[in-house]
Write a protein that holds these residues in place. Sequence first.
Motif, PDB file in Angstrom:
ATOM      1  N   MET A   1       0.837  -1.200   0.000  1.00 20.19           N
ATOM      2  CA  MET A   1       0.000   0.000   0.000  1.00 20.19           C
ATOM      3  C   MET A   1       0.873   1.252   0.000  1.00 20.19           C
ATOM      4  N   ASN A   2       0.503   2.231  -0.799  1.00 22.69           N
ATOM      5  CA  ASN A   2       1.229   3.489  -0.871  1.00 22.69           C
ATOM      6  C   ASN A   2       0.896   4.348   0.350  1.00 22.69           C
ATOM      7  N   LEU A   3       1.880   4.556   1.228  1.00 26.21           N
ATOM      8  CA  LEU A   3       1.675   5.367   2.427  1.00 26.21           C
ATOM      9  C   LEU A   3       2.202   6.787   2.257  1.00 26.21           C
ATOM     10  N   LYS A   4       2.844   7.071   1.115  1.00 26.42           N
ATOM     11  CA  LYS A   4       3.477   8.369   0.935  1.00 26.42           C
ATOM     12  C   LYS A   4       2.539   9.426   0.394  1.00 26.42           C
ATOM     13  N   ASP A   5       1.416   9.023  -0.162  1.00 23.93           N
ATOM     14  CA  ASP A   5       0.469   9.987  -0.709  1.00 23.93           C
ATOM     15  C   ASP A   5      -0.920   9.637  -0.201  1.00 23.93           C
ATOM     16  N   ASN A   6      -1.524  10.545   0.522  1.00 24.93           N
ATOM     17  CA  ASN A   6      -2.848  10.279   1.074  1.00 24.93           C
ATOM     18  C   ASN A   6      -3.844  11.344   0.630  1.00 24.93           C
ATOM     19  N   SER A   7      -3.579  11.952  -0.518  1.00 22.79           N
ATOM     20  CA  SER A   7      -4.411  13.062  -0.960  1.00 22.79           C
ATOM     21  C   SER A   7      -5.811  12.616  -1.353  1.00 22.79           C
ATOM     22  N   TYR A   8      -5.897  11.629  -2.229  1.00 24.33           N
ATOM     23  CA  TYR A   8      -7.201  11.189  -2.725  1.00 24.33           C
ATOM     24  C   TYR A   8      -7.220   9.675  -2.798  1.00 24.33           C
ATOM     25  N   ARG A   9      -8.044   9.072  -1.953  1.00 23.77           N
ATOM     26  CA  ARG A   9      -8.140   7.619  -1.918  1.00 23.77           C
ATOM     27  C   ARG A   9      -9.574   7.193  -2.210  1.00 23.77           C
ATOM     28  N   CYS A  10      -9.703   6.046  -2.870  1.00 22.78           N
ATOM     29  CA  CYS A  10     -11.020   5.501  -3.169  1.00 22.78           C
ATOM     30  C   CYS A  10     -11.726   5.159  -1.859  1.00 22.78           C
ATOM     31  N   PRO A  11     -12.962   5.603  -1.666  1.00 15.62           N
ATOM     32  CA  PRO A  11     -13.684   5.313  -0.428  1.00 15.62           C
ATOM     33  C   PRO A  11     -14.165   3.874  -0.339  1.00 15.62           C
ATOM     34  N   TRP A  12     -13.921   3.087  -1.396  1.00 11.26           N
ATOM     35  CA  TRP A  12     -14.323   1.679  -1.391  1.00 11.26           C
ATOM     36  C   TRP A  12     -13.162   0.741  -1.108  1.00 11.26           C
ATOM     37  N   CYS A  13     -12.012   1.011  -1.741  1.00 12.99           N
ATOM     38  CA  CYS A  13     -10.873   0.085  -1.601  1.00 12.99           C
ATOM     39  C   CYS A  13      -9.623   0.731  -1.030  1.00 12.99           C
ATOM     40  N   GLY A  14      -9.541   2.062  -0.991  1.00 13.58           N
ATOM     41  CA  GLY A  14      -8.402   2.740  -0.383  1.00 13.58           C
ATOM     42  C   GLY A  14      -7.256   3.043  -1.316  1.00 13.58           C
ATOM     43  N   ASN A  15      -7.327   2.594  -2.568  1.00 14.68           N
ATOM     44  CA  ASN A  15      -6.259   2.905  -3.512  1.00 14.68           C
ATOM     45  C   ASN A  15      -6.316   4.375  -3.924  1.00 14.68           C
ATOM     46  N   ILE A  16      -5.175   4.923  -4.293  1.00 12.13           N
ATOM     47  CA  ILE A  16      -5.108   6.317  -4.722  1.00 12.13           C
ATOM     48  C   ILE A  16      -5.743   6.437  -6.107  1.00 12.13           C
ATOM     49  N   VAL A  17      -6.667   7.370  -6.236  1.00 12.67           N
ATOM     50  CA  VAL A  17      -7.436   7.523  -7.474  1.00 12.67           C
ATOM     51  C   VAL A  17      -7.367   8.961  -7.966  1.00 12.67           C
ATOM     52  N   GLU A  18      -7.899   9.160  -9.151  1.00 16.47           N
ATOM     53  CA  GLU A  18      -7.935  10.489  -9.750  1.00 16.47           C
ATOM     54  C   GLU A  18      -8.930  11.380  -9.000  1.00 16.47           C
ATOM     55  N   ARG A  19      -8.572  12.622  -8.831  1.00 18.23           N
ATOM     56  CA  ARG A  19      -9.426  13.558  -8.104  1.00 18.23           C
ATOM     57  C   ARG A  19     -10.697  13.853  -8.888  1.00 18.23           C
ATOM     58  N   VAL A  20     -11.788  14.045  -8.172  1.00 18.43           N
ATOM     59  CA  VAL A  20     -13.065  14.415  -8.774  1.00 18.43           C
ATOM     60  C   VAL A  20     -13.462  15.786  -8.242  1.00 18.43           C
ATOM     61  N   VAL A  21     -13.932  16.647  -9.133  1.00 14.80           N
ATOM     62  CA  VAL A  21     -14.471  17.940  -8.714  1.00 14.80           C
ATOM     63  C   VAL A  21     -15.902  18.042  -9.215  1.00 14.80           C
ATOM     64  N   PRO A  22     -16.753  18.793  -8.523  1.00 11.80           N
ATOM     65  CA  PRO A  22     -18.148  18.922  -8.970  1.00 11.80           C
ATOM     66  C   PRO A  22     -18.232  19.485 -10.376  1.00 11.80           C
ATOM     67  N   SER A  23     -19.121  18.949 -11.197  1.00 10.67           N
ATOM     68  CA  SER A  23     -19.299  19.437 -12.560  1.00 10.67           C
ATOM     69  C   SER A  23     -20.311  20.572 -12.591  1.00 10.67           C
ATOM     70  N   ARG A  24     -20.332  21.308 -13.685  1.00 11.23           N
ATOM     71  CA  ARG A  24     -21.281  22.413 -13.813  1.00 11.23           C
ATOM     72  C   ARG A  24     -22.716  21.919 -13.827  1.00 11.23           C
ATOM     73  N   GLY A  25     -22.922  20.732 -14.372  1.00 16.23           N
ATOM     74  CA  GLY A  25     -24.267  20.196 -14.454  1.00 16.23           C
ATOM     75  C   GLY A  25     -24.760  19.545 -13.178  1.00 16.23           C
ATOM     76  N   GLY A  26     -23.915  19.496 -12.168  1.00  9.69           N
ATOM     77  CA  GLY A  26     -24.327  18.893 -10.901  1.00  9.69           C
ATOM     78  C   GLY A  26     -23.296  17.898 -10.412  1.00  9.69           C
ATOM     79  N   ARG A  27     -23.733  16.722 -10.032  1.00 14.81           N
ATOM     80  CA  ARG A  27     -22.868  15.723  -9.432  1.00 14.81           C
ATOM     81  C   ARG A  27     -21.968  15.070 -10.469  1.00 14.81           C
ATOM     82  N   ASN A  28     -20.695  15.032 -10.187  1.00 17.59           N
ATOM     83  CA  ASN A  28     -19.720  14.394 -11.060  1.00 17.59           C
ATOM     84  C   ASN A  28     -19.180  13.161 -10.338  1.00 17.59           C
ATOM     85  N   GLU A  29     -18.866  12.104 -11.071  1.00 19.31           N
ATOM     86  CA  GLU A  29     -18.360  10.906 -10.427  1.00 19.31           C
ATOM     87  C   GLU A  29     -17.456  10.144 -11.376  1.00 19.31           C
ATOM     88  N   LYS A  30     -16.606   9.272 -10.804  1.00 23.88           N
ATOM     89  CA  LYS A  30     -15.697   8.446 -11.579  1.00 23.88           C
ATOM     90  C   LYS A  30     -15.765   7.018 -11.066  1.00 23.88           C
TER      91      LYS A  30
END
Length: 199
Positions: A1-30
Motif C-alpha cells: 500500500m502506498n503510504l506516501k500519498d494520502n491526498s485522494y483515496r477511493c472510499p471503497w478500496c483505499g487505492n489512490i485515485v484520480e481527483r473528482v471535482v463537482p461538474s457544472r451540471g451537478g454531481r460528477n463521479e468516476k
Amino acid sequence: MNLKDNSYRCPWCGNIVERVVPSRGGRNEKECPYCHYNYTCKIRLLPVAVMFLTPFVFVFVATEHLILASWIAGIYFIFDVYRSPMIRSRDKPMPTKGYTVKIELYPNYWELKLKHWKIMLENDMIIPIVFIDNSGKAVSLPCCVRIEDGRWRKGLFECDLKLLEFGEQPKNTSDRIYLYNMGKVIGIGEVVEELKTSY
C-alpha cells in the motif's frame, strides 16, 4: 500500500485515485480502476453558501466591495472543494467492521500540515492505519479506514474508523493503532470499542 500519498483515496478500496471535482451540471463521479465502484467529491454546504451570499451582503454595505467579495468567496470555495475527500457515490454500502478510537496527534503532524495543506483529519477522509502492540511493533499489515463522526475533545480527536468494503482487512488487531499520512506516522490511536458490523 502506498503510504506516501494520502491526498485522494477511493472510499471503497483505499487505492489512490484520480481527483473528482463537482461538474457544472451537478454531481460528477468516476469509477475506481481497482474495485470498479463509483466515487465522487464531498461538497460542503458552507462554502457554497458563502460563495453565493457574500456578494449580496456586501452590495448593501458598499457597492465597490462587490467584486472583491465575489473573488474572496470564489477562491475559498475552489480551495475547499479541491481538498474535499472522496466519498462513495450512489452504490449501496455493505457491512464492515469499525472501531471507536481516541487519537493523539504527534507534533510532526502540524509541521506536515503547514507544508502540505491537503493534510487533515476530518470526516469521510480515508487514511491508512496499522495495528500495533504495546512496544509499537506492527501486528497487522497497513489497511485503510474511513473517518466518521470525528470531533475534537480535550486535545484528542475522537472518531469512528470504518474498514473499507474492498480494502485490505487486518488479520490481527489490537487496542492501539498508528495513523499514517505523507509516509509518516502522524499519531497514535487507542481503540475504545469495536463497532457492530453494519451501517
